[in-house]
Every structure is written in structure tokens, then in C-alpha cells.
Write an enzyme that holds these catalytic residues in place. Structure first.
Site, PDB file in Angstrom:
ATOM      1  N   GLU A   1       6.673  52.117  57.165  1.00  0.00           N
ATOM      2  CA  GLU A   1       7.942  51.568  57.585  1.00  0.00           C
ATOM      3  C   GLU A   1       8.925  51.694  56.808  1.00  0.00           C
ATOM      4  OE1 GLU A   1       7.547  50.298  60.662  1.00  0.00           O
ATOM      5  OE2 GLU A   1       5.240  49.819  60.686  1.00  0.00           O
ATOM      6  N   THR A   2      10.065  51.883  57.648  1.00  0.00           N
ATOM      7  CA  THR A   2      11.339  51.577  56.959  1.00  0.00           C
ATOM      8  C   THR A   2      12.351  50.650  57.592  1.00  0.00           C
ATOM      9  OG1 THR A   2      11.705  54.110  56.207  1.00  0.00           O
ATOM     10  CG2 THR A   2      13.599  52.831  56.386  1.00  0.00           C
TER      11      THR A   2
END
Length: 288
Positions: free
Chosen positions: A46-47
Site C-alpha cells: 500500500e501507498t
């Protein structure tokens, strides 16, 4: 374009454990397609993108921000570990003055509050329903072969399939279990399932450290074969194991190769508090 960016290991107190997430601080609005490009470049599960909601907001004094999460292939509606990572950046690196932060997200308002031994996330609690084995038999057998299954539940809100393995299995078995995720997209392409949770009951007191339950989580549908430690999966696991164990407070361990601990407390308002640690491992500037 220059953006402050951080990598934080969430649900752990030690670097190189838990689940890494990239966190970007957005002073100004970002072109829509740039979110996905950055997430693909970071190539983590995830970002997260923290956005100011008003021009006069600032990351040190404001208490409410927008928050979005992207895997390398798509935006997702909820990510616990990247929310924890975002709060850790604001609390510990930016020195935000508030004790509680509110994030406006696709899953509604989520709160993160600081405590001495970690950060507590206020997350939705999602119910699970019995799932007919024959409807998901091919998916399960593709993933884990003839491994013995004790219970199967489905969360329609999150499109997660929870598979409880036999109580005859222990943590060591789950940790070493070879899970085939390569063919799951071909087996399940209806959109019903977007995440596979494997879980077992915890071992009794007297072990080195007792946990109420163990899990692993797989989401190739979002471009992540196995997610190391997953807050969103525990919004489902908490509901299931609370019913099974008759407990409101639980200690969980997600036994991926990196591993991570989560302290869980079901709230009277039907939500769940999930506490974890965080370790900042990288900070820099993204230029493009």
C-alpha cells in the site's frame, strides 16, 4: 513536483518486520493518475496519500485529513496498516500536536489516537456469514490443496473469504503452509471474493507468548500475493473470533514471514479498536 515520502513498518516495533507502507504528504492536490503511478513505483502492498482538506490546514496543527490508499494496481476502500503508518508519520515525524487524528476515507471517518505503547485505530467491524463450501471449493483447493478446513465464512461488506483451518493445526503449520495464489484470479473472477483469510485458533496459555488467533492474508485480486500484516482483514477476523471465543479483547498475530502483532478491543458502538506499533525506516523526497 517534490513530495515528502516515508516508509513505515506497521504493526511492529522493529524495523524490517510488520507491514511496510509508503506515506506521501500532499500539500496540494495531485493529478488523479499520479496516485497510481507513485504506488506502482513504490511497489509496496500500500501507498497512502494524506491530503489537506482546507487550504489553511497544516500537518502539524490540524486534526482532520483526507486519506487514500493504493496498491500497485488499484485504489482500495480500506487499509489498516497504511492508516497506522500515516498516523505514525504525523505523530512521530511531523510532531502533530493532537492526541487523536481523523481521516476522511472511502470507508468513512477513521480515527487514530496515540498511546504510550502504540497507535490505536478506530475501524469498522464487519460481520461474517456462513458460506457454502461447494460454492468456493475450487478456490480453496487451488489455494491450499487438501488442507483440513473447519469453518468457512464470508464478509459481503469487504468481499473477504475467511477460511478457518482445523484446530489440529498449530502456528508452525500455518507459517509454513504453501499457498498457491497464482491461479486464484482465474478460479475466482466474478468479483465476489477480493481477499482470502486463512486463520487458526490460538494456542493455550503456557506458550512463549499466547495469542487468541493466528492468520495469513492473500489478495492477488489487488496485486498483492500475500499481505504481511493486515488491519482490514482483522476488521473481519475480530468479528468472527469474538463470537467463537466469547471475548471482546484479543491478541492476534499475523504469521507471514515478516509477522506482526495486533491488540484488538471490540467497542460498545459496534466498531473495533486495533492497536499496533510502527517503525519509520525511510524518509525522502519524491521527484517527478
Amino acid at each position: 513536483m517534490k513530495l515528502p515520502i516515508f516508509i513505515v513498518d506497521a504493526f511492529t516495533a522493529k524495523a524490517f518486520h510488520g507491514n511496510p507502507a509508503a506515506v506521501c504528504l500532499l500539500e496540494n492536490k495531485l493529478d488523479e493518475d499520479m496516485h497510481q503511478k507513485i504506488a506502482k513505483e513504490m511497489n509496496l502492498s500500500e501507498t497512502a496519500f494524506i491530503q489537506k482538506l482546507h487550504p489553511t490546514d497544516n500537518f502539524t496543527q490540524s486534526s482532520c485529513f483526507g486519506l487514500r490508499w493504493f496498491t500497485p494496481v488499484s485504489e482500495v476502500p480500506l487499509c489498516g496498516h497504511a492508516t497506522l503508518a500515516s498516523a505514525a508519520v504525523l505523530f512521530h515525524k511531523i510532531k502533530n500536536m493532537n492526541s487523536t487524528l481523523t481521516f476522511v476515507t472511502l470507508s468513512g471517518e477513521l480515527k487514530a489516537r496515540r498511546e504510550e505503547d502504540g497507535i490505536v485505530l478506530d475501524l469498522p467491524l464487519y460481520p461474517v456469514h456462513p458460506q457454502d463450501f461447494h460454492e468456493v471449493e475450487e478456490l480453496i483447493k487451488t489455494a491450499i490443496g487438501d488442507t483440513l478446513v473447519q469453518d468457512i465464512r464470508y464478509s459481503p461488506d469487504t468481499r473477504k473469504l475467511l477460511v478457518r483451518l482445523s484446530d489440529t493445526y498449530n502456528r508452525s503449520f500455518l507459517e509454513s503452509l504453501k499457498v498457491n495464489t497464482q491461479n486464484l484470479l482465474q478460479v475466482e473472477n466474478t468479483g465476489k471474493v477480493k481477499g482470502l483469510i486463512l486463520t487458526i485458533k490460538g494456542e493455550p496459555d503456557g506458550q512463549t507468548q499466547a495469542f487468541d488467533f493466528y492468520s495469513r492474508y492473500f489478495t492477488p485480486w489487488f496485486g498483492v500475493a500475500e499481505d504481511p500484516v493486515t488491519g482490514s482483514a482483522h476488521t473481519v477476523l475480530s468479528s468472527y473470533w469474538s463470537q467463537q471465543l466469547g471475548k471482546k479483547a484479543m491478541h492476534a498475530f499475523q504469521c507471514s514471514s515478516r509477522g506482526g502483532e495486533l491488540k484488538i478491543s471490540l467497542r460498545p458502538d459496534g466498531r473495533v479498536d486495533i492497536k499496533g506499533g510502527a517503525a519509520l525506516v525511510l524518509e525522502g523526497t519524491l521527484t517527478a
